[in-house]
Enzyme design. Structure first.
Site, mmCIF file in Angstrom:
data_model
loop_
_atom_site.group_PDB
_atom_site.id
_atom_site.type_symbol
_atom_site.label_atom_id
_atom_site.label_comp_id
_atom_site.label_asym_id
_atom_site.label_seq_id
_atom_site.Cartn_x
_atom_site.Cartn_y
_atom_site.Cartn_z
ATOM 1 N N HIS A 144 0.333 0.775 -9.989
ATOM 2 C CA HIS A 144 -0.525 -0.014 -9.091
ATOM 3 C C HIS A 144 -1.188 -1.173 -9.852
ATOM 4 C CE1 HIS A 144 -3.036 0.223 -5.146
ATOM 5 N NE2 HIS A 144 -2.816 -1.031 -5.509
ATOM 6 N N ARG A 190 0.847 -1.186 0.000
ATOM 7 C CA ARG A 190 0.000 0.000 0.000
ATOM 8 C C ARG A 190 0.883 1.236 0.000
ATOM 9 N NH1 ARG A 190 -3.354 -2.546 -1.822
ATOM 10 N NH2 ARG A 190 -5.465 -3.025 -1.094
#
Length: 313
Positions: free
Chosen positions: A276, A228
């Site tokens: 991502h 994250r």
């Protein structure tokens, strides 16, 4: 019984997937009128505050991804099981990403890319073999363990770290605060796969990087973060790259996403940026997984991959 789809992106493709997989259910979205008492399940990502309230017969919330930090701290979160996606498709994609980038760093591929652009023939010395490189994986759950097994097959010396003790055959697993420093001291390539919790936010910082091994064969420690974005302190990463505390970094996640155009990470010569997508959830596979979980539950079996709300993952 109904399934509510509550997402921040286009809903219709998800409605169509669930209608194919669960033809005996009503599939509804927040934008339409529906009987809130009929909702038994919610499939969601980043729901608007209040949108999950007032569902008196709700039995489970399904996160449309492996992470659940978008639900932690959510106002008036219903007290029902939260189930995250834990499908083989996502796991294999993450392992592919880790093998790719560990090998890229092992073989110094970024330098050869620059040599090609400059038409420079520079074979230099032979790189170390994988067995000479110590990989440490922070976050040793399903994703971390699968990546570890595949990196070990390539020859890397792999260990794991977890917040709580784990016994994983074939690997040394360090645990807790007392295990963190010795884990970092033996690590040349640090892979971050931890969930985002109040305890892990900002954990990838200068203090941690300074504890990584500086006697390895790669010229300095390397960071790979596909967990994250808020695990990392990007100012510290940049500063540590510039002063040699870190040799290189591969980053798939960022403090702000999309990564702002003015971020120096885009152009830093020792940073690899990916958008991502290390383990993007394939929508059809995700929908199948959720449909299977609903069928399991209604057959009297337990949900898989239920989140521990006290830990946040």
């Amino acid at each position: 019984m109904s399934l509510l789809v509550a997402v921040t992106w286009q809903t219709q493709p998800w409605v169509e997937r669930f209608k194919r997989l669960l033809p005996d259910r009503d599939i509804v979205v927040l934008e339409q009128d529906f009987d809130r008492s009929a909702i038994r399940y919610v499939a969601t990502w980043g729901p608007k505050p209040g949108s999950l309230s007032g569902l008196p017969n709700l039995e489970a919330i399904f996160s449309l991804g492996a992470g659940v930090d978008h639900l932690m701290g959510y106002p008036d979160l219903p007290d029902v099981p939260i189930v995250r996606v834990a499908q083989d498709d996502l796991t294999h994609r993450m392992s592919e990403y880790m093998v790719l980038h560990c090998l890229m760093h092992l073989r110094d591929q970024r330098r050869f890319d620059e040599d090609q652009k400059a038409k420079r023939w520079n074979p230099d010395r032979a790189p170390p073999i994988a067995g000479d490189v110590r990989v440490g994986i922070m976050g040793f759950g399903v994703l971390g363990q699968d990546s570890a097994r595949k990196l070990k097959m390539m020859g890397f010396d792999v260990a794991g770290w977890s917040r709580t003790p784990k016994d994983v055959e074939g690997f040394q697993v360090y645990a807790g605060e007392e295990g963190l420093t010795p884990f970092l001291n033996r690590t040349d390539i640090l892979i971050a796969l931890m969930p985002l919790t109040p305890e892990t936010q900002g954990m990838l910082n200068r203090s941690l990087f300074e504890k990584l091994a500086h006697d390895g064969r790669l010229g300095g420690p390397i960071l790979i973060n596909a967990g994250r974005g808020k695990l990392q302190v990007e100012a510290d990463i940049l500063a540590c790259l510039d002063d040699g505390t870190l040799q290189a970094a591969t980053l798939d996640v960022f403090e702000t996403e999309p990564l702002p155009e003015d971020s120096p990470l885009w152009t830093h010569p020792r940073v690899t940026v990916t958008p991502h997508n290390s383990a993007t959830s394939e929508p059809d596979a995700t929908a199948r997984y959720i449909a299977q979980q609903i069928r399991r539950h209604e057959a009297g079996e337990a949900f898989e991959a239920v989140v521990d709300k006290t830990r946040g993952y």
